[in-house]
Design a protein around this motif. Sequence first.
Motif, PDB file in Angstrom:
ATOM      1  N   PRO A  16      -2.076   9.275  -5.647  1.00  0.00           N
ATOM      2  CA  PRO A  16      -2.698   9.139  -4.330  1.00  0.00           C
ATOM      3  C   PRO A  16      -1.735   9.503  -3.200  1.00  0.00           C
ATOM      4  N   CYS A  17      -2.205  10.353  -2.292  1.00  0.00           N
ATOM      5  CA  CYS A  17      -1.396  10.706  -1.127  1.00  0.00           C
ATOM      6  C   CYS A  17      -2.294  11.256  -0.039  1.00  0.00           C
ATOM      7  N   MET A  18      -1.776  11.283   1.185  1.00  0.00           N
ATOM      8  CA  MET A  18      -2.601  11.733   2.309  1.00  0.00           C
ATOM      9  C   MET A  18      -1.712  11.950   3.524  1.00  0.00           C
ATOM     10  N   GLY A  19      -2.094  12.914   4.351  1.00  0.00           N
ATOM     11  CA  GLY A  19      -1.381  13.089   5.607  1.00  0.00           C
ATOM     12  C   GLY A  19      -1.922  14.250   6.418  1.00  0.00           C
ATOM     13  N   PRO A  20      -1.947  14.115   7.750  1.00  0.00           N
ATOM     14  CA  PRO A  20      -2.271  15.252   8.604  1.00  0.00           C
ATOM     15  C   PRO A  20      -1.144  16.273   8.499  1.00  0.00           C
ATOM     16  N   ALA A  21      -1.496  17.533   8.300  1.00  0.00           N
ATOM     17  CA  ALA A  21      -0.497  18.566   8.023  1.00  0.00           C
ATOM     18  C   ALA A  21      -0.575  19.649   9.103  1.00  0.00           C
ATOM     19  N   ALA A  69      -1.757  23.962  -0.589  1.00  0.00           N
ATOM     20  CA  ALA A  69      -0.635  23.034  -0.763  1.00  0.00           C
ATOM     21  C   ALA A  69       0.162  22.939   0.535  1.00  0.00           C
ATOM     22  N   GLY A  70      -0.558  22.770   1.633  1.00  0.00           N
ATOM     23  CA  GLY A  70       0.078  22.823   2.949  1.00  0.00           C
ATOM     24  C   GLY A  70       0.651  21.520   3.435  1.00  0.00           C
ATOM     25  N   TYR A  71       1.216  20.728   2.539  1.00  0.00           N
ATOM     26  CA  TYR A  71       1.731  19.416   2.930  1.00  0.00           C
ATOM     27  C   TYR A  71       2.930  19.552   3.871  1.00  0.00           C
ATOM     28  N   GLY A  72       3.156  18.473   4.601  1.00  0.00           N
ATOM     29  CA  GLY A  72       4.252  18.405   5.565  1.00  0.00           C
ATOM     30  C   GLY A  72       3.787  17.704   6.816  1.00  0.00           C
ATOM     31  N   GLY A  73       4.622  16.812   7.336  1.00  0.00           N
ATOM     32  CA  GLY A  73       4.253  16.002   8.488  1.00  0.00           C
ATOM     33  C   GLY A  73       4.364  14.530   8.144  1.00  0.00           C
ATOM     34  N   LEU A  74       3.487  13.713   8.705  1.00  0.00           N
ATOM     35  CA  LEU A  74       3.481  12.285   8.400  1.00  0.00           C
ATOM     36  C   LEU A  74       2.726  12.090   7.089  1.00  0.00           C
ATOM     37  N   PHE A  75       3.456  11.755   6.032  1.00  0.00           N
ATOM     38  CA  PHE A  75       2.911  11.786   4.675  1.00  0.00           C
ATOM     39  C   PHE A  75       2.966  10.403   4.053  1.00  0.00           C
ATOM     40  N   TRP A  76       1.814   9.959   3.533  1.00  0.00           N
ATOM     41  CA  TRP A  76       1.696   8.660   2.858  1.00  0.00           C
ATOM     42  C   TRP A  76       1.587   8.883   1.354  1.00  0.00           C
ATOM     43  N   ARG A  77       2.411   8.161   0.590  1.00  0.00           N
ATOM     44  CA  ARG A  77       2.300   8.126  -0.876  1.00  0.00           C
ATOM     45  C   ARG A  77       1.860   6.728  -1.271  1.00  0.00           C
ATOM     46  N   GLY A  78       0.718   6.636  -1.917  1.00  0.00           N
ATOM     47  CA  GLY A  78       0.156   5.343  -2.256  1.00  0.00           C
ATOM     48  C   GLY A  78       0.623   4.811  -3.594  1.00  0.00           C
ATOM     49  N   PRO A  79       0.348   3.531  -3.865  1.00  0.00           N
ATOM     50  CA  PRO A  79       0.717   2.927  -5.145  1.00  0.00           C
ATOM     51  C   PRO A  79       0.041   3.665  -6.305  1.00  0.00           C
ATOM     52  N   ARG A  80       0.686   3.661  -7.466  1.00  0.00           N
ATOM     53  CA  ARG A  80       0.117   4.364  -8.616  1.00  0.00           C
ATOM     54  C   ARG A  80      -1.246   3.792  -9.004  1.00  0.00           C
ATOM     55  N   VAL A 121       0.813  -1.212   0.000  1.00  0.00           N
ATOM     56  CA  VAL A 121       0.000   0.000   0.000  1.00  0.00           C
ATOM     57  C   VAL A 121       0.853   1.272   0.000  1.00  0.00           C
ATOM     58  N   THR A 122       2.137   1.162  -0.344  1.00  0.00           N
ATOM     59  CA  THR A 122       3.007   2.332  -0.418  1.00  0.00           C
ATOM     60  C   THR A 122       3.768   2.341  -1.731  1.00  0.00           C
ATOM     61  N   ALA A 123       4.243   3.543  -2.094  1.00  0.00           N
ATOM     62  CA  ALA A 123       5.116   3.717  -3.258  1.00  0.00           C
ATOM     63  C   ALA A 123       6.438   4.295  -2.786  1.00  0.00           C
ATOM     64  N   TYR A 124       7.520   3.953  -3.501  1.00  0.00           N
ATOM     65  CA  TYR A 124       8.862   4.422  -3.160  1.00  0.00           C
ATOM     66  C   TYR A 124       9.511   5.066  -4.381  1.00  0.00           C
ATOM     67  N   ARG A 125       9.971   6.298  -4.245  1.00  0.00           N
ATOM     68  CA  ARG A 125      10.635   7.057  -5.300  1.00  0.00           C
ATOM     69  C   ARG A 125       9.833   7.059  -6.614  1.00  0.00           C
ATOM     70  N   PRO A 126       8.549   7.433  -6.579  1.00  0.00           N
ATOM     71  CA  PRO A 126       7.790   7.525  -7.834  1.00  0.00           C
ATOM     72  C   PRO A 126       8.433   8.549  -8.758  1.00  0.00           C
ATOM     73  N   HIS A 127       8.342   8.305 -10.062  1.00  0.00           N
ATOM     74  CA  HIS A 127       9.099   9.119 -11.016  1.00  0.00           C
ATOM     75  C   HIS A 127       8.683  10.579 -10.994  1.00  0.00           C
ATOM     76  N   ASP A 128       7.457  10.886 -10.571  1.00  0.00           N
ATOM     77  CA  ASP A 128       7.019  12.280 -10.560  1.00  0.00           C
ATOM     78  C   ASP A 128       7.563  13.051  -9.362  1.00  0.00           C
ATOM     79  N   HIS A 129       7.820  12.357  -8.253  1.00  0.00           N
ATOM     80  CA  HIS A 129       8.379  12.976  -7.048  1.00  0.00           C
ATOM     81  C   HIS A 129       9.281  11.927  -6.389  1.00  0.00           C
ATOM     82  N   THR A 130      10.519  11.852  -6.808  1.00  0.00           N
ATOM     83  CA  THR A 130      11.394  10.788  -6.307  1.00  0.00           C
ATOM     84  C   THR A 130      11.670  10.912  -4.815  1.00  0.00           C
ATOM     85  N   TRP A 131      11.382  12.049  -4.223  1.00  0.00           N
ATOM     86  CA  TRP A 131      11.598  12.240  -2.779  1.00  0.00           C
ATOM     87  C   TRP A 131      10.424  11.755  -1.946  1.00  0.00           C
TER      88      TRP A 131
END
Length: 321
Positions: A266-271, A191-202, A66-76
């Motif tokens: 897909p992404c989500m996180g309390p900010a 665009a207030g992202y920051g904190g515990l951030f989840w990046r989901g599978p494409r 249920v996670t993605a690692y270094r997706p090509h659009d945002h490798t970070w």
Amino acid sequence: MSHTLPDAPANGTQKAGLTWNDDGQAVEVAFDGVTLLKYTYVATDEQNESPRPFFHPLRTRGGDVVTAYRPHDHTWHKGIAWSLPHLGPDNFWGGPSYRRGKDYQWLPNNGAMRHQHTTTEADDAGTFTFAHSLQWITQQGALVVEEERSFTAVPGEDAESWTLVFETAMTNVSGADIHIGSPTTEGRENAGYGGLFWRGPRAFTGGTILGPGGATGEELRGKRAPWLAFVGQHDETCRFSTIVMVDDPSTGHPQPEWFARSEPFPCMGPAPFFSEEVLFTAGSTLRFRYAVVIADGTSDAGRATGLADRAAGLLKETAGQ
């Protein structure tokens, strides 16, 4: 080093059967033969990706990632990670930094979170806890934050879910006050992202975002809520999974605003720094705590609420432990 906790007597439908392996750079935790998480705590990423610990892969009890690692659009973007894009002038998120009136810019400000030492603990109920210390080092080599962090993996009340409890205590050791913000506090709308951030599978692109009271969709971005959920469908297996992230109100912070997207990824996180900067005074400590429920299957508003309520109860039961 591998470790095994023998099966404990069944507790309702819950069964211990915990194993974990720590190779000195990452720890993997499995329940009943399924590796549910890998936490890399010695990151070796490029400096411009702000090397920091991350969870990937995370799996459901049924084995779906249920996670993605270094997706090509945002490798970070790294699975689930504690990441702050605007710690004063420094970027502990990775990638370019947003600057008011100048859009995103690549700057020599990508810091790194460096691991110091660890402790682990497991019990007969199949609960596993990992704790470690970190130093936050700017790209110029200055120590600005010392952090105590832990996570606990807790098997669910059934065989379809488990919960990751994440806790951090950050101390400002820079000798000066720091303002923590986001691209939104720098002028980029919503665009207030920051904190515990989840990046989901494409494959989760176009999935469903759920909130309290039956609220759905990307209109939840920037709204305050005690929890948020995301439902996505996997390639290959075609199964569904549900992710629920729950804030712990006992830390004393305002109810978080949320950053969440279904498109274009897909992404989500309390900010906690979404729309207003937080003053991190010299010598002070900021604490945050969250539960992340990872469940097999799809969810409607009722199931998502039930998973969130159980996670909130777990946070309350384990507060201060």
